[in-house]
Design a protein around this motif. Structure first.
Motif, PDB file in Angstrom:
ATOM      1  N   ARG A 168       0.843  -1.197   0.000  1.00 29.41           N
ATOM      2  CA  ARG A 168       0.000   0.000   0.000  1.00 29.41           C
ATOM      3  C   ARG A 168       0.881   1.252   0.000  1.00 29.41           C
ATOM      4  N   ALA A 169       1.933   1.240   0.807  1.00 28.65           N
ATOM      5  CA  ALA A 169       2.835   2.394   0.860  1.00 28.65           C
ATOM      6  C   ALA A 169       3.504   2.606  -0.496  1.00 28.65           C
ATOM      7  N   LEU A 170       3.944   1.519  -1.135  1.00 26.98           N
ATOM      8  CA  LEU A 170       4.552   1.632  -2.457  1.00 26.98           C
ATOM      9  C   LEU A 170       3.557   2.182  -3.481  1.00 26.98           C
ATOM     10  N   ARG A 171       2.324   1.688  -3.441  1.00 33.43           N
ATOM     11  CA  ARG A 171       1.302   2.152  -4.386  1.00 33.43           C
ATOM     12  C   ARG A 171       1.010   3.631  -4.179  1.00 33.43           C
ATOM     13  N   LEU A 172       0.856   4.044  -2.930  1.00 36.26           N
ATOM     14  CA  LEU A 172       0.571   5.462  -2.656  1.00 36.26           C
ATOM     15  C   LEU A 172       1.723   6.354  -3.084  1.00 36.26           C
ATOM     16  N   ALA A 173       2.961   5.903  -2.879  1.00 35.53           N
ATOM     17  CA  ALA A 173       4.119   6.690  -3.307  1.00 35.53           C
ATOM     18  C   ALA A 173       4.135   6.806  -4.828  1.00 35.53           C
ATOM     19  N   LYS A 174       3.825   5.719  -5.519  1.00 32.39           N
ATOM     20  CA  LYS A 174       3.793   5.742  -6.984  1.00 32.39           C
ATOM     21  C   LYS A 174       2.701   6.681  -7.479  1.00 32.39           C
ATOM     22  N   GLU A 175       1.516   6.599  -6.870  1.00 28.78           N
ATOM     23  CA  GLU A 175       0.417   7.469  -7.277  1.00 28.78           C
ATOM     24  C   GLU A 175       0.752   8.927  -7.022  1.00 28.78           C
ATOM     25  N   ALA A 176       1.419   9.215  -5.919  1.00 32.13           N
ATOM     26  CA  ALA A 176       1.807  10.598  -5.611  1.00 32.13           C
ATOM     27  C   ALA A 176       2.831  11.091  -6.620  1.00 32.13           C
ATOM     28  N   ALA A 177       3.781  10.240  -6.989  1.00 31.86           N
ATOM     29  CA  ALA A 177       4.789  10.636  -7.977  1.00 31.86           C
ATOM     30  C   ALA A 177       4.140  10.868  -9.337  1.00 31.86           C
ATOM     31  N   GLU A 178       3.195  10.028  -9.708  1.00 30.31           N
ATOM     32  CA  GLU A 178       2.491  10.206 -10.983  1.00 30.31           C
ATOM     33  C   GLU A 178       1.675  11.492 -10.980  1.00 30.31           C
ATOM     34  N   ALA A 179       1.011  11.787  -9.861  1.00 33.36           N
ATOM     35  CA  ALA A 179       0.217  13.008  -9.765  1.00 33.36           C
ATOM     36  C   ALA A 179       1.121  14.239  -9.835  1.00 33.36           C
ATOM     37  N   GLU A 180       2.282  14.157  -9.203  1.00 35.91           N
ATOM     38  CA  GLU A 180       3.232  15.269  -9.233  1.00 35.91           C
ATOM     39  C   GLU A 180       3.765  15.474 -10.650  1.00 35.91           C
ATOM     40  N   ALA A 181       4.074  14.382 -11.320  1.00 35.29           N
ATOM     41  CA  ALA A 181       4.581  14.478 -12.693  1.00 35.29           C
ATOM     42  C   ALA A 181       3.505  15.035 -13.619  1.00 35.29           C
ATOM     43  N   LYS A 182       2.282  14.632 -13.404  1.00 33.67           N
ATOM     44  CA  LYS A 182       1.183  15.116 -14.232  1.00 33.67           C
ATOM     45  C   LYS A 182       0.958  16.612 -14.001  1.00 33.67           C
ATOM     46  N   ALA A 183       1.078  17.057 -12.762  1.00 30.03           N
ATOM     47  CA  ALA A 183       0.881  18.468 -12.438  1.00 30.03           C
ATOM     48  C   ALA A 183       2.021  19.311 -13.010  1.00 30.03           C
ATOM     49  N   ALA A 184       3.218  18.752 -13.058  1.00 28.40           N
ATOM     50  CA  ALA A 184       4.381  19.492 -13.552  1.00 28.40           C
ATOM     51  C   ALA A 184       4.407  19.537 -15.077  1.00 28.40           C
ATOM     52  N   ALA A 185       3.794  18.581 -15.722  1.00 28.28           N
ATOM     53  CA  ALA A 185       3.804  18.536 -17.190  1.00 28.28           C
ATOM     54  C   ALA A 185       2.872  19.608 -17.731  1.00 28.28           C
ATOM     55  N   PRO A 186       3.269  20.236 -18.841  1.00 31.35           N
ATOM     56  CA  PRO A 186       2.387  21.262 -19.420  1.00 31.35           C
ATOM     57  C   PRO A 186       1.129  20.614 -19.993  1.00 31.35           C
ATOM     58  N   ALA A 187       0.073  21.367 -19.970  1.00 29.09           N
ATOM     59  CA  ALA A 187      -1.194  20.855 -20.489  1.00 29.09           C
ATOM     60  C   ALA A 187      -1.077  20.744 -22.003  1.00 29.09           C
ATOM     61  N   PRO A 188      -1.634  19.728 -22.595  1.00 28.87           N
ATOM     62  CA  PRO A 188      -1.551  19.589 -24.057  1.00 28.87           C
ATOM     63  C   PRO A 188      -2.339  20.709 -24.737  1.00 28.87           C
ATOM     64  N   ALA A 189      -1.851  21.118 -25.881  1.00 29.33           N
ATOM     65  CA  ALA A 189      -2.525  22.178 -26.631  1.00 29.33           C
ATOM     66  C   ALA A 189      -3.880  21.669 -27.084  1.00 29.33           C
ATOM     67  N   PRO A 190      -4.888  22.541 -27.044  1.00 28.42           N
ATOM     68  CA  PRO A 190      -6.205  22.097 -27.479  1.00 28.42           C
ATOM     69  C   PRO A 190      -6.210  21.788 -28.968  1.00 28.42           C
ATOM     70  N   LYS A 191      -6.939  20.787 -29.345  1.00 32.90           N
ATOM     71  CA  LYS A 191      -7.027  20.394 -30.760  1.00 32.90           C
ATOM     72  C   LYS A 191      -7.947  21.379 -31.483  1.00 32.90           C
ATOM     73  N   ARG A 192      -7.528  21.691 -32.706  1.00 31.60           N
ATOM     74  CA  ARG A 192      -8.353  22.595 -33.530  1.00 31.60           C
ATOM     75  C   ARG A 192      -9.397  21.776 -34.255  1.00 31.60           C
ATOM     76  N   LYS A 193     -10.518  22.361 -34.378  1.00 27.13           N
ATOM     77  CA  LYS A 193     -11.566  21.714 -35.143  1.00 27.13           C
ATOM     78  C   LYS A 193     -11.314  21.960 -36.620  1.00 27.13           C
ATOM     79  N   ARG A 194     -11.566  20.980 -37.422  1.00 30.80           N
ATOM     80  CA  ARG A 194     -11.426  21.144 -38.857  1.00 30.80           C
ATOM     81  C   ARG A 194     -12.638  21.913 -39.393  1.00 30.80           C
ATOM     82  N   SER A 195     -12.359  22.798 -40.249  1.00 33.48           N
ATOM     83  CA  SER A 195     -13.479  23.518 -40.839  1.00 33.48           C
ATOM     84  C   SER A 195     -13.954  22.746 -42.069  1.00 33.48           C
ATOM     85  N   ALA A 196     -15.222  22.715 -42.256  1.00 32.63           N
ATOM     86  CA  ALA A 196     -15.808  22.002 -43.395  1.00 32.63           C
ATOM     87  C   ALA A 196     -15.616  22.837 -44.641  1.00 32.63           C
ATOM     88  N   SER A 197     -14.999  22.319 -45.651  1.00 35.79           N
ATOM     89  CA  SER A 197     -14.775  23.071 -46.890  1.00 35.79           C
ATOM     90  C   SER A 197     -15.665  22.617 -47.991  1.00 35.79           C
TER      91      SER A 197
END
Length: 76
Positions: free
Chosen positions: A47-76
């Motif tokens: 349980r301690a190992l799992r919680l440490a892993k989840e905390a590290a993943e959450a920290e890495a996710k918070a530190a990573a920049p948010a992905p750029a929003p996808k543009r919608k294709r315009s209908a031509s």
């Protein structure tokens, strides 16, 4: 007299068997409790190992920049 001796022998055998069964039961219970304790210790460790892993993943996710929003294709 042999009936009395037989009865005493049977009684002693029953007493010895009861004593042996009590010792074996106590030993089995001790082994069971030891097993349960080992499982609980492993559970706490995992349980301690799992919680440490989840905390590290959450920290890495918070530190990573948010992905750029996808543009919608315009209908031509």
């Amino acid at each position: 007299m042999s009936d009395e001796t037989d009865a005493r022998t049977r009684s002693e055998e029953r007493a010895e068997r009861a004593e042996r069964m009590a010792k074996e039961g106590a030993q089995a219970m001790a082994e069971h409790l030891q097993s349960v304790k080992a499982i609980d210790e492993r559970t706490v460790k995992l349980r301690a190992l799992r919680l440490a892993k989840e905390a590290a993943e959450a920290e890495a996710k918070a530190a990573a920049p948010a992905p750029a929003p996808k543009r919608k294709r315009s209908a031509s």
